[in-house]
Design a protein around this motif. Sequence first.
Motif, short mmCIF file in Angstrom:
data_model
loop_
_atom_site.label_atom_id
_atom_site.label_comp_id
_atom_site.label_asym_id
_atom_site.label_seq_id
_atom_site.Cartn_x
_atom_site.Cartn_y
_atom_site.Cartn_z
N SER A 151 0.74 -1.18 -0.04
CA SER A 151 0.08 -0.21 0.07
C SER A 151 0.94 1.39 0.00
O SER A 151 0.37 2.27 0.06
N ASP A 152 2.19 1.11 0.05
CA ASP A 152 3.07 2.17 0.10
C ASP A 152 4.24 2.09 -0.84
O ASP A 152 5.28 1.93 -0.47
N ALA A 153 3.84 2.03 -2.33
CA ALA A 153 4.89 1.99 -3.06
C ALA A 153 6.07 2.91 -3.10
O ALA A 153 7.08 2.65 -3.62
N ALA B 114 -0.32 -3.04 8.50
CA ALA B 114 -1.50 -3.25 7.50
C ALA B 114 -1.35 -4.47 6.85
O ALA B 114 -0.22 -5.07 6.98
N THR B 115 -2.54 -5.06 6.34
CA THR B 115 -2.21 -6.20 5.68
C THR B 115 -1.98 -6.16 4.27
O THR B 115 -1.87 -5.06 3.77
N GLY B 116 -1.32 -7.29 3.73
CA GLY B 116 -0.67 -7.24 2.39
C GLY B 116 0.60 -7.62 2.41
O GLY B 116 1.18 -8.44 3.08
N GLU B 117 1.43 -7.28 1.30
CA GLU B 117 2.77 -7.68 1.10
C GLU B 117 3.59 -6.67 1.60
O GLU B 117 3.39 -5.46 1.57
N TYR B 118 4.98 -7.32 2.32
CA TYR B 118 5.90 -6.54 2.71
C TYR B 118 7.43 -6.64 1.99
O TYR B 118 7.41 -8.01 1.87
N THR B 119 8.07 -5.76 1.64
CA THR B 119 9.43 -5.97 0.94
C THR B 119 10.33 -5.48 2.00
O THR B 119 10.18 -4.43 2.53
#
Length: 130
Positions: free
Chosen positions: A49-51, A74-79
Amino acid sequence: PQSAPTVPGELAFSFDRNLKMLHATWPRSTDSDTPDGRITYEVAVATSSDAEAALSPVWRAVGTMPEAYIPITATGEYTVSVRALDDFRNVSHDGVRMAMWHTPDDFVILPEQLGHADIVGRLNGAHFET
Protein backbone atom coordinates in the motif's frame (compact mmCIF):
# COMPACT_ATOMS: atom_id res chain seq x y z
CA PRO A 1 41.20 1.39 0.58
CA GLN A 2 38.85 -0.30 3.02
CA SER A 3 36.64 -3.08 1.78
CA ALA A 4 32.87 -3.06 2.19
CA PRO A 5 31.04 -5.85 4.03
CA THR A 6 29.37 -8.65 2.13
CA VAL A 7 25.63 -8.51 1.48
CA PRO A 8 23.63 -10.06 4.34
CA GLY A 9 22.47 -13.63 3.69
CA GLU A 10 18.98 -14.85 2.80
CA LEU A 11 16.22 -13.49 5.04
CA ALA A 12 14.01 -15.75 7.14
CA PHE A 13 10.75 -14.58 8.73
CA SER A 14 8.63 -15.56 11.71
CA PHE A 15 5.47 -13.75 12.77
CA ASP A 16 3.99 -13.00 16.20
CA ARG A 17 0.28 -12.57 15.51
CA ASN A 18 -0.51 -11.25 19.00
CA LEU A 19 2.19 -8.58 18.97
CA LYS A 20 1.68 -7.92 15.23
CA MET A 21 5.44 -8.11 14.81
CA LEU A 22 7.49 -9.72 12.03
CA HIS A 23 10.89 -11.07 13.09
CA ALA A 24 13.45 -11.04 10.27
CA THR A 25 16.81 -12.83 10.61
CA TRP A 26 19.74 -13.34 8.24
CA PRO A 27 23.28 -14.77 8.28
CA ARG A 28 25.96 -12.29 9.33
CA SER A 29 27.93 -10.29 6.82
CA THR A 30 31.72 -10.44 6.80
CA ASP A 31 34.37 -7.81 6.10
CA SER A 32 38.13 -8.16 5.76
CA ASP A 33 38.89 -5.02 7.78
CA THR A 34 36.06 -4.91 10.36
CA PRO A 35 35.43 -7.59 13.02
CA ASP A 36 32.11 -9.36 12.31
CA GLY A 37 30.70 -8.25 15.68
CA ARG A 38 31.16 -4.59 14.74
CA ILE A 39 29.32 -4.75 11.43
CA THR A 40 25.96 -3.01 11.81
CA TYR A 41 22.75 -3.54 9.88
CA GLU A 42 20.05 -1.30 8.50
CA VAL A 43 16.56 -2.34 7.41
CA ALA A 44 14.05 -0.68 5.08
CA VAL A 45 10.45 -1.83 4.70
CA ALA A 46 7.90 -1.10 1.96
CA THR A 47 4.31 -2.33 1.86
CA SER A 48 2.04 -3.05 -1.07
CA SER A 49 0.00 0.00 0.00
CA ASP A 50 3.07 2.29 0.06
CA ALA A 51 4.88 1.97 -3.27
CA GLU A 52 6.73 5.25 -2.62
CA ALA A 53 8.69 3.59 0.20
CA ALA A 54 10.11 1.06 -2.26
CA LEU A 55 11.40 3.85 -4.50
CA SER A 56 12.87 5.94 -1.68
CA PRO A 57 13.65 3.56 1.18
CA VAL A 58 14.05 4.89 4.70
CA TRP A 59 16.88 2.93 6.32
CA ARG A 60 16.61 2.21 10.05
CA ALA A 61 19.62 1.08 12.10
CA VAL A 62 18.97 -2.17 13.98
CA GLY A 63 22.39 -2.74 15.57
CA THR A 64 25.00 -5.47 15.30
CA MET A 65 22.74 -8.52 15.61
CA PRO A 66 21.50 -9.95 12.30
CA GLU A 67 17.82 -9.52 13.11
CA ALA A 68 15.02 -6.95 13.09
CA TYR A 69 11.51 -6.71 14.50
CA ILE A 70 9.12 -5.08 12.07
CA PRO A 71 5.70 -3.84 13.22
CA ILE A 72 2.89 -5.02 10.96
CA THR A 73 0.63 -2.00 10.52
CA ALA A 74 -1.36 -3.09 7.47
CA THR A 75 -2.37 -6.26 5.67
CA GLY A 76 -0.73 -7.17 2.39
CA GLU A 77 2.75 -7.65 1.05
CA TYR A 78 5.92 -6.38 2.75
CA THR A 79 9.27 -5.96 1.02
CA VAL A 80 12.10 -6.09 3.54
CA SER A 81 15.58 -4.89 2.56
CA VAL A 82 18.74 -5.30 4.64
CA ARG A 83 22.20 -3.85 4.19
CA ALA A 84 25.42 -4.05 6.20
CA LEU A 85 27.75 -1.21 7.22
CA ASP A 86 31.29 -1.49 8.52
CA ASP A 87 33.39 0.72 10.86
CA PHE A 88 34.17 3.03 7.94
CA ARG A 89 30.48 3.41 6.94
CA ASN A 90 31.06 1.37 3.78
CA VAL A 91 27.78 -0.23 2.67
CA SER A 92 27.59 -3.90 1.61
CA HIS A 93 29.51 -4.03 -1.65
CA ASP A 94 26.95 -5.90 -3.75
CA GLY A 95 23.99 -3.84 -2.53
CA VAL A 96 21.16 -5.07 -0.35
CA ARG A 97 19.33 -8.30 0.41
CA MET A 98 15.59 -8.15 -0.29
CA ALA A 99 12.77 -10.56 0.46
CA MET A 100 8.99 -10.42 0.41
CA TRP A 101 6.53 -11.51 3.09
CA HIS A 102 2.74 -11.50 3.01
CA THR A 103 0.40 -11.22 5.98
CA PRO A 104 -1.60 -14.41 6.62
CA ASP A 105 -4.94 -14.48 4.75
CA ASP A 106 -6.93 -14.53 7.99
CA PHE A 107 -4.95 -11.70 9.63
CA VAL A 108 -6.91 -8.52 10.36
CA ILE A 109 -5.76 -5.09 11.52
CA LEU A 110 -8.46 -3.17 13.38
CA PRO A 111 -8.85 0.53 12.51
CA GLU A 112 -7.54 1.59 15.92
CA GLN A 113 -4.41 -0.52 15.35
CA LEU A 114 -3.46 1.17 12.08
CA GLY A 115 -0.45 3.38 12.19
CA HIS A 116 3.29 3.44 12.06
CA ALA A 117 5.83 2.13 14.52
CA ASP A 118 9.59 1.89 14.45
CA ILE A 119 11.65 -1.10 13.38
CA VAL A 120 13.80 -2.32 16.26
CA GLY A 121 16.79 -4.61 16.58
CA ARG A 122 15.81 -6.40 19.81
CA LEU A 123 12.48 -7.32 21.40
CA ASN A 124 11.94 -9.03 24.75
CA GLY A 125 9.07 -11.36 25.62
CA ALA A 126 7.90 -12.20 22.11
CA HIS A 127 6.87 -15.64 20.87
CA PHE A 128 7.32 -16.20 17.15
CA GLU A 129 5.99 -18.95 14.93
CA THR A 130 7.24 -19.84 11.47
